[in-house]
Design an enzyme around this catalytic site. Structure first.
Site, PDB file in Angstrom:
ATOM      1  N   HIS A   1       0.826  -1.222   0.000  1.00 41.81           N
ATOM      2  CA  HIS A   1       0.000   0.000   0.000  1.00 41.81           C
ATOM      3  C   HIS A   1       0.851   1.259   0.000  1.00 41.81           C
ATOM      4  O   HIS A   1       1.873   1.343   0.673  1.00 41.81           O
ATOM      5  CB  HIS A   1      -1.050  -0.003   1.115  1.00 41.81           C
ATOM      6  CG  HIS A   1      -0.567   0.247   2.515  1.00 41.81           C
ATOM      7  ND1 HIS A   1      -0.368   1.510   3.026  1.00 41.81           N
ATOM      8  CD2 HIS A   1      -0.280  -0.607   3.539  1.00 41.81           C
ATOM      9  CE1 HIS A   1       0.009   1.427   4.302  1.00 41.81           C
ATOM     10  NE2 HIS A   1       0.081   0.149   4.633  1.00 41.81           N
TER      11      HIS A   1
ATOM     12  N   ASP B   1       5.741   2.410   7.179  1.00 42.09           N
ATOM     13  CA  ASP B   1       4.369   1.965   6.883  1.00 42.09           C
ATOM     14  C   ASP B   1       3.704   2.944   5.914  1.00 42.09           C
ATOM     15  O   ASP B   1       3.070   3.878   6.335  1.00 42.09           O
ATOM     16  CB  ASP B   1       3.567   1.869   8.187  1.00 42.09           C
ATOM     17  CG  ASP B   1       2.141   1.405   7.971  1.00 42.09           C
ATOM     18  OD1 ASP B   1       1.833   0.888   6.890  1.00 42.09           O
ATOM     19  OD2 ASP B   1       1.339   1.570   8.900  1.00 42.09           O
TER      20      ASP B   1
ATOM     21  N   GLU C   1      -5.361   1.891   1.984  1.00 39.98           N
ATOM     22  CA  GLU C   1      -5.330   0.711   2.869  1.00 39.98           C
ATOM     23  C   GLU C   1      -5.726   1.087   4.282  1.00 39.98           C
ATOM     24  O   GLU C   1      -6.455   0.367   4.965  1.00 39.98           O
ATOM     25  CB  GLU C   1      -3.912   0.103   2.884  1.00 39.98           C
ATOM     26  CG  GLU C   1      -3.799  -1.220   3.658  1.00 39.98           C
ATOM     27  CD  GLU C   1      -3.374  -1.108   5.120  1.00 39.98           C
ATOM     28  OE1 GLU C   1      -3.313  -2.136   5.802  1.00 39.98           O
ATOM     29  OE2 GLU C   1      -3.119   0.021   5.593  1.00 39.98           O
ATOM     30  N   GLU C   2      -5.207   2.254   4.720  1.00 42.10           N
ATOM     31  CA  GLU C   2      -5.328   2.613   6.138  1.00 42.10           C
ATOM     32  C   GLU C   2      -6.766   2.907   6.568  1.00 42.10           C
ATOM     33  O   GLU C   2      -7.054   2.922   7.754  1.00 42.10           O
ATOM     34  CB  GLU C   2      -4.428   3.819   6.460  1.00 42.10           C
ATOM     35  CG  GLU C   2      -2.933   3.546   6.250  1.00 42.10           C
ATOM     36  CD  GLU C   2      -2.319   2.683   7.351  1.00 42.10           C
ATOM     37  OE1 GLU C   2      -3.050   2.175   8.214  1.00 42.10           O
ATOM     38  OE2 GLU C   2      -1.084   2.511   7.318  1.00 42.10           O
TER      39      GLU C   2
ATOM     40  N   ASP D   1       3.767  -5.150   3.578  1.00 40.87           N
ATOM     41  CA  ASP D   1       3.331  -3.998   4.366  1.00 40.87           C
ATOM     42  C   ASP D   1       4.230  -3.919   5.599  1.00 40.87           C
ATOM     43  O   ASP D   1       4.077  -4.699   6.532  1.00 40.87           O
ATOM     44  CB  ASP D   1       1.855  -4.210   4.758  1.00 40.87           C
ATOM     45  CG  ASP D   1       1.265  -3.027   5.501  1.00 40.87           C
ATOM     46  OD1 ASP D   1       1.979  -2.032   5.699  1.00 40.87           O
ATOM     47  OD2 ASP D   1       0.072  -3.109   5.868  1.00 40.87           O
TER      48      ASP D   1
ATOM     49  N   HIS E   1       2.487   4.427  13.069  1.00 44.52           N
ATOM     50  CA  HIS E   1       1.327   5.345  13.011  1.00 44.52           C
ATOM     51  C   HIS E   1       1.530   6.629  13.812  1.00 44.52           C
ATOM     52  O   HIS E   1       0.565   7.172  14.359  1.00 44.52           O
ATOM     53  CB  HIS E   1       0.035   4.621  13.459  1.00 44.52           C
ATOM     54  CG  HIS E   1      -0.509   3.697  12.408  1.00 44.52           C
ATOM     55  ND1 HIS E   1      -1.736   3.099  12.498  1.00 44.52           N
ATOM     56  CD2 HIS E   1       0.000   3.293  11.223  1.00 44.52           C
ATOM     57  CE1 HIS E   1      -1.959   2.347  11.421  1.00 44.52           C
ATOM     58  NE2 HIS E   1      -0.906   2.449  10.634  1.00 44.52           N
TER      59      HIS E   1
HETATM   60  N1  PHE Z   1      -1.844  -3.124   7.976  1.00 44.56           N
HETATM   61  C1  PHE Z   1      -1.248  -2.496   9.126  1.00 44.56           C
HETATM   62  C2  PHE Z   1      -1.113  -1.030   8.828  1.00 44.56           C
HETATM   63  O1  PHE Z   1      -0.940  -0.646   7.691  1.00 44.56           O
HETATM   64  C3  PHE Z   1       0.093  -3.017   9.463  1.00 44.56           C
HETATM   65  C4  PHE Z   1       0.101  -4.471   9.689  1.00 44.56           C
HETATM   66  C5  PHE Z   1       0.483  -5.316   8.665  1.00 44.56           C
HETATM   67  C6  PHE Z   1      -0.273  -4.990  10.902  1.00 44.56           C
HETATM   68  C7  PHE Z   1       0.470  -6.687   8.857  1.00 44.56           C
HETATM   69  C8  PHE Z   1      -0.279  -6.359  11.106  1.00 44.56           C
HETATM   70  C9  PHE Z   1       0.081  -7.207  10.081  1.00 44.56           C
HETATM   71  O2  PHE Z   1      -1.162  -0.234   9.717  1.00 44.56           O
HETATM   72 ZN    ZN Z   2      -0.592   1.489   8.918  1.00 41.71          ZN
HETATM   73 ZN    ZN Z   3       0.562  -0.653   6.475  1.00 41.66          ZN
END
Ligand code: PHE
Ligand code: ZN
Ligand code: ZN
Ligand code: ZN
Length: 293
Positions: free
Chosen positions: A80, A92, A125-126, A154, A255
């Protein structure tokens, strides 16, 4: 709440004084302008809600595929592009996006591969896996059945990195769910690729749908992926074999505003991009262990 947050006195609450609004359910300007403190000062026993200004925004997926390879057996890999508004989102998920771009550039547009390889950089995605969900929904049933495998990246450069592989068969007792048949092959190939890239004892991580592979496994597409960890803490045993600091989050800037350029373990990113390249290359050439659909 981000910039532009306003405190709204909830006019739907029947106990509210009439002065707050004439029409139930409609927030009058005066109420919007009132702060929580002002409402309390005025003796209003209002229910206070924090609301963020709603903005309509367009987000896009960026998709690129090889011109070569069998279009009936597509190997997909995605990361993402968006971040949370709190920070720049370098780990991230600048890390996964950049790593995937590197693999795509090195693979080239027309590799002599058995399978077609399709790369996706997802939007939104978020806010709930929106880009990947829309993509999977947008495919015809036939095009969905052409997806042999989806690999997700990710967070692959966490500053206190773990070396984690989605537990596609849920055999590692980590919670989550068993993925569609073939997900265990993805787990095995990615694990072997990390070991070949110099990682001692990669471990499984919950296959719980917390990233863009969620809509793929829901549609029955086998999936896998790499992850260097978010808010969870590294154990002493993990610090022993991988280095870094036990008892601290894999990414303590997860985050937050400090997810900037310095929030990357370059060794971890390098090993992950190497493993991504070899796993994607393996599946482009050889789908052994991935059942036909
Ligand atoms: N998808 C979450 C994010 O973007 C990060 C994440 C990825 C958490 C895989 C757990 C497993 O904030
Ligand atoms: Zn994230
Ligand atoms: Zn992420
Ligand atoms: Zn497993």
């Amino acid at each position: 709440a981000g910039a532009g947050a306003v405190i709204i006195v909830n006019t739907e609450d029947a106990a509210l004084p009439a002065t707050l609004g004439e029409t139930p359910g409609v927030v009058p300007t005066a109420a919007v302008q009132k702060t929580a403190g002002e409402a309390l000062r005025d003796g209003q026993q209002a229910t206070l809600l924090l609301a963020t200004t709603i903005q309509k925004q367009t987000s896009r997926n960026v998709i690129a595929e090889t011109s070569t390879g069998d279009p009936d057996r597509v190997v997909m890999a995605g990361a993402h592009l968006d971040s949370v508004p709190e920070g720049a989102g370098i780990n991230d998920n600048g890390s996964g996006s950049a790593a995937l771009l590197d693999v795509a550039q090195k693979l080239g547009a027309a590799p002599p591969a058995g399978q077609k390889v399709r790369f996706a950089w997802w939007g939104a995605e978020e806010i709930g896996l929106v880009g990947a969900t829309r993509y999977v929904e947008s495919l015809s049933e036939q095009d969905r059945a052409r997806l042999a495998l989806y690999l997700n990246f990710d967070m692959v450069g966490s500053p206190n990195a773990g070396y984690l592989v989605y537990d596609g068969d849920d055999s590692d007792g980590l919670g989550g769910q068993p993925g569609p048949a073939g997900s265990e092959t993805a787990e095995q190939v990615l694990t072997d690729a990390l070991v070949a890239a110099g990682v001692q004892g990669p471990e499984g991580t919950a296959f719980d749908g917390r990233s863009d592979y969620g809509p793929f496994i829901e549609a029955g597409v086998p999936a896998g992926g790499l992850f260097t960890g978010a808010e969870e803490k590294k154990t002493p045993e993990q610090a022993q074999k991988w280095g870094g600091t036990a008892g601290q989050s894999y990414d303590s800037c997860y985050h937050t505003p400090c997810d900037g350029l310095s929030n990357i373990d370059r060794t971890a990113l390098d090993r992950n991009v190497t493993a991504m390249g070899s796993a994607i290359g393996r599946f482009a050439e050889d789908l052994t262990g991935i059942p036909p659909r």
